[in-house]
Design a protein around this motif. Structure first.
Motif, mmCIF file in Angstrom:
data_model
loop_
_atom_site.group_PDB
_atom_site.id
_atom_site.type_symbol
_atom_site.label_atom_id
_atom_site.label_comp_id
_atom_site.label_asym_id
_atom_site.label_seq_id
_atom_site.Cartn_x
_atom_site.Cartn_y
_atom_site.Cartn_z
ATOM 1 N N LEU A 195 0.813 -1.228 0.000
ATOM 2 C CA LEU A 195 0.000 0.000 0.000
ATOM 3 C C LEU A 195 0.840 1.269 0.000
ATOM 4 O O LEU A 195 0.413 2.317 0.493
ATOM 5 N N LYS A 196 2.062 1.201 -0.587
ATOM 6 C CA LYS A 196 2.891 2.397 -0.646
ATOM 7 C C LYS A 196 2.344 3.420 -1.629
ATOM 8 O O LYS A 196 2.638 4.607 -1.517
ATOM 9 N N THR A 197 1.590 2.957 -2.620
ATOM 10 C CA THR A 197 0.961 3.871 -3.579
ATOM 11 C C THR A 197 -0.548 3.693 -3.484
ATOM 12 O O THR A 197 -1.146 2.950 -4.256
ATOM 13 N N PRO A 198 -1.202 4.335 -2.516
ATOM 14 C CA PRO A 198 -2.649 4.138 -2.337
ATOM 15 C C PRO A 198 -3.451 4.716 -3.501
ATOM 16 O O PRO A 198 -3.140 5.782 -4.023
ATOM 17 N N LEU A 199 -4.474 3.991 -3.900
ATOM 18 C CA LEU A 199 -5.373 4.410 -4.966
ATOM 19 C C LEU A 199 -6.788 4.494 -4.414
ATOM 20 O O LEU A 199 -7.152 3.767 -3.489
ATOM 21 N N TYR A 200 -7.579 5.373 -5.004
ATOM 22 C CA TYR A 200 -8.961 5.508 -4.561
ATOM 23 C C TYR A 200 -9.837 5.917 -5.742
ATOM 24 O O TYR A 200 -9.376 6.505 -6.721
ATOM 25 N N ARG A 201 -11.101 5.589 -5.624
ATOM 26 C CA ARG A 201 -12.098 6.008 -6.617
ATOM 27 C C ARG A 201 -13.446 6.111 -5.917
ATOM 28 O O ARG A 201 -13.935 5.108 -5.370
ATOM 29 N N ILE A 202 -14.025 7.282 -5.915
ATOM 30 C CA ILE A 202 -15.341 7.519 -5.320
ATOM 31 C C ILE A 202 -16.263 8.009 -6.434
ATOM 32 O O ILE A 202 -15.961 8.995 -7.106
ATOM 33 N N ASP A 203 -17.352 7.307 -6.621
ATOM 34 C CA ASP A 203 -18.247 7.615 -7.738
ATOM 35 C C ASP A 203 -19.685 7.592 -7.234
ATOM 36 O O ASP A 203 -20.152 6.566 -6.729
#
Length: 716
Positions: A51-59
């Protein structure tokens, strides 16, 4: 919900297709349906398990519907957009409202906010072509950061006073700002056979800050007379836009041949504004049952002004206070035109035919207040057009169309000013440029057998340009180039397409076969010598799509393609190559709510140098489980499982060959939760709810225009 290109209001009213289109969203709802529905979702992920490069998507999407009133909300924020996953983030927020006003009017309004920010890095190799098989090789490394914020407001008002009079008013307003920084390092070598000469090395850095405002309003009034087919329509458009930008540029140019270093530090302050006005009057007159004439009168006026102030860095004052008169310009441009068009149309049950021609008189006045240059041009443009359609049956049709259009050179192309702000790319205007004339024609045939499900579509396209405006390029001793626009003939493009579809009975599926042939012939000037570039491509597409009832969907596509490119001034750089794409995706469903899907996209290249071959295999997988009466879903997905995305792009133009390697985010994982909002019945009208929420077949269609470029309803 359907998205399609509709005719303008004036075209639909008069029956004469002007060729312009408006991007339209058509929403079909049950007339008695009332309630809230939507599908919000949230996703988290990373490039790896640490999880060193966290990604997210809220739609989030929500639609509130009633018989006459509709409201929709859209909200999205993520850092997983396109190839810049993890390197950029953005958000979009939108509100749409639609309501019926009284018994005769409808109103639609919307607001959208877009925010984006991120960084990008790339490497590129470019080969500029010159006479005698000499090339300049440019190797560049670039990095940039940018951010944009944009607000957009739209309003659509439609009133139908009665069966003979209607009014449309469509204002648009948007404003935004952007900020960016960039840096690059470029080396240039001159090569002839095995002889390579190092020319220069350039290091550049800069910053840019800008703001924009755009406003437009389009108004259309239509009136039908008592005589069937007789009508008059008035269309008025007003627009204004302005741009302000401040740019800093720092350049260090080391010339290997002269053994010298040239350093420049400049500030550019640009302001520009444009106002435009246009009116169009259409009158149609029937000549019997199947014949009609149309008279169109058009007037247009636009005025623009551009001001660039350039300052060199002054060591004594420690600021950008030394004005550079050679790169400072203030000029204005005025454009006036009137056009008259007469068209004839015939239509019956099987035949539709139209022919017409317009003549436009125009005047361009351009004044450079700084350089004291004044340009005036008077011109006459022709707008011939003809179309023919024959309908053999509901599903079988033959159509042909021809149109001719002229286009004027831009003011920047005609200004007799030399721009040497970049010593490796010196540009000059040409006040002797003539207008370009384009011939466009196509013929198409389509047929579908409703009994067997078989379909056929064929189309031939042609475009020929007279007096094309192209850049005349000359090499400079320092490895750069001098460019000036000139008129030239000989540019054309031809294309052919054949498509055949048929169902497969013994296994529920469909097979589509598509053949494409394209030829493009481009003429340019390199070192004052005409260069003829010919690009030809052949491709065949095979697509198989399953049509199983419940548990499984499978799609398979393969597309072999052969490409040929030749140059008359640099034959050693001629190149032919082959590429083939294999694509597969499948989804399996279960009654218990489990769902899994897999997709694979493989690209193969042959005939290109090894460093230019973009061979890759992209595999995407996902598995999901539905629960809570199938309203909720949890999905685990992996994108680019084999970690082979490479961001490689290869282009062959009329006077250069370029390969670009963009830094892209490769394999990543996401865990997504989504929930379906449906059948939440709400009372939008404020009246007592009768409790009748049954979905009947009496549909209501709501059209909301989203204006495309061109057309009589436009945005600056």
């Amino acid at each position: 919900m359907q998205v399609y290109d509709a005719q303008t209001d004036q075209s639909k009213f008069t029956g004469f297709d002007d060729g312009e289109r408006i991007r339209t969203i058509n929403i079909v709802t049950r007339r008695k349906f009332k309630g809230l529905f939507g599908k919000p979702s949230i996703a988290i992920g990373s490039r790896a398990a640490n999880l060193k490069t966290p990604l997210y998507r809220i739609d989030g999407k929500a639609f509130l519907y009633g018989p006459d009133k509709q409201i929709s909300f859209i909200a999205k924020a993520d850092n997983t957009r396109g190839s810049r996953v993890g390197k950029s983030h953005g958000s979009t927020y939108g509100l749409n409202y639609r309501n019926k006003v009284g018994q005769k009017s409808k109103v639609t309004a919307s607001y959208t906010l877009n925010k984006n920010a991120g960084n990008q890095s790339s490497k590129s190799w470019r080969q500029d072509l010159y006479t005698n098989d000499t090339v300049f090789n440019k190797n560049s490394v670039r990095g940039s950061w940018n951010s944009q914020v944009n607000h957009k407001f739209t309003l659509d008002w439609e009133t139908k006073f009665d069966s003979t009079n209607e009014l449309y008013i469509r204002p648009r307003y948007s404003f935004g700002s952007d900020h960016s920084t960039n840096s690059s390092t470029t080396t240039i070598d001159s090569a002839y056979l095995d002889n390579v000469v190092h020319k220069n090395k350039t290091e550049n850095s800069g910053r840019s800050d800008g703001s924009q405002h755009n406003f437009s309003v389009a108004t259309t009034y239509n009136h039908r007379f008592k005589k069937r087919g007789r009508s008059i329509s008035l269309d008025v458009n007003i627009g204004h836009n302005s741009n302000d930008r401040t740019r800093l540029s720092n350049t260090d140019l080391y010339d290997f041949v002269a053994d010298s270093l040239d350093a420049t530090r400049r500030q550019f302050i640009n302001t520009s504004a444009n106002s435009s006005y246009r009116a169009n009057l259409d009158y149609t007159e029937p000549l019997g049952l199947h014949h009609m004439l149309q008279l169109e009168l058009n007037g247009a006026y636009s005025q623009s002004e551009s001001n660039q102030q350039t300052y060199n860095y002054d060591e004594a004052t420690g600021g950008y206070t030394d004005i550079d008169s050679t790169l400072t310009n203030l000029y204005g441009n005025t454009y006036r035109s009137t056009r008259s068009t007469l068209s004839y149309r015939y239509h019956d049950e099987h035949v539709r035919f139209s022919v017409g021609s317009g003549t436009q008189w125009g005047k361009v006045s351009s004044l450079n207040h700084t350089k004291h240059t004044d340009i005036h041009q008077d011109y006459v443009n022709l707008y011939p057009s003809a179309s023919f359609t024959y309908r053999f049956s509901k599903w079988r049709r033959l159509r042909m169309r021809y149109s001719g259009r002229t286009s004027q050179p831009s003011v920047g192309q005609m200004q007799p000013i030399v721009d040497n702000s970049n010593p490796l790319y010196i540009r000059a205007g040409n006040p002797d440029l003539k207008q370009r004339f384009n011939h466009n024609a196509f013929i198409e045939y389509r047929n579908r057998d409703s009994a067997t499900g078989r379909s056929f579509y064929g189309k031939l396209d042609m475009e020929i340009a007279n007096n094309s405006v192209v850049n005349s390029v000359k090499r400079l001793d320092n490895g750069g180039q001098y460019s000036m626009p000139v008129n030239i003939n000989g540019n054309y493009q031809l294309s052919a397409y054949l498509g055949f579809g048929l169902p497969i009975r013994w296994i529920p599926s469909n097979l589509d076969l598509q053949t494409r042939i394209n030829q493009q012939h481009m003429v340019s000037l390199i070192d004052a010598v005409k260069n003829y570039t010919t690009k030809v491509s052949f491709s065949e597409t095979f697509r198989w799509r399953s049509n199983f009832e419940k548990s499984l969907d499978i799609n398979f596509t393969t597309r072999p393609s052969y490409n040929l490119t030749s140059y008359s001034v640099s034959r050693s750089t001629n190149g032919n190559y082959f590429d083939q794409v294999f694509s597969f995706d499948g989804t399996w469903y279960s009654e218990s709510g489990w769902e899994s899907s897999a997709g694979c996209h493989y690209t193969l290249y042959a005939g290109l140098p090894k460093e230019q071959q973009n061979n890759s295999t992209i595999v995407n997988l996902s598995v999901s489980k539905s629960f809570a009466n199938k309203s909720a879903k949890l999905t685990f997905s992996v994108t680019d499982l084999l970690n082979q995305s490479n961001g490689l792009d290869f282009v062959r133009s009329d006077n250069f060959i370029q390969q670009t390697q963009n830094d892209v985010f490769k394999r990543y994982f996401l865990l997504t939760f989504s929930y379906n909002l449906k059948n939440l019945h709400l009372n939008l009208s404020g009246k007592k709810d009768s409790g009748d929420h049954s979905e009947k077949s009496n549909d209501s269609q709501h059209e909301r225009p989203e204006h495309k470029r061109g057309g009589r309803h436009w945005e600056s």
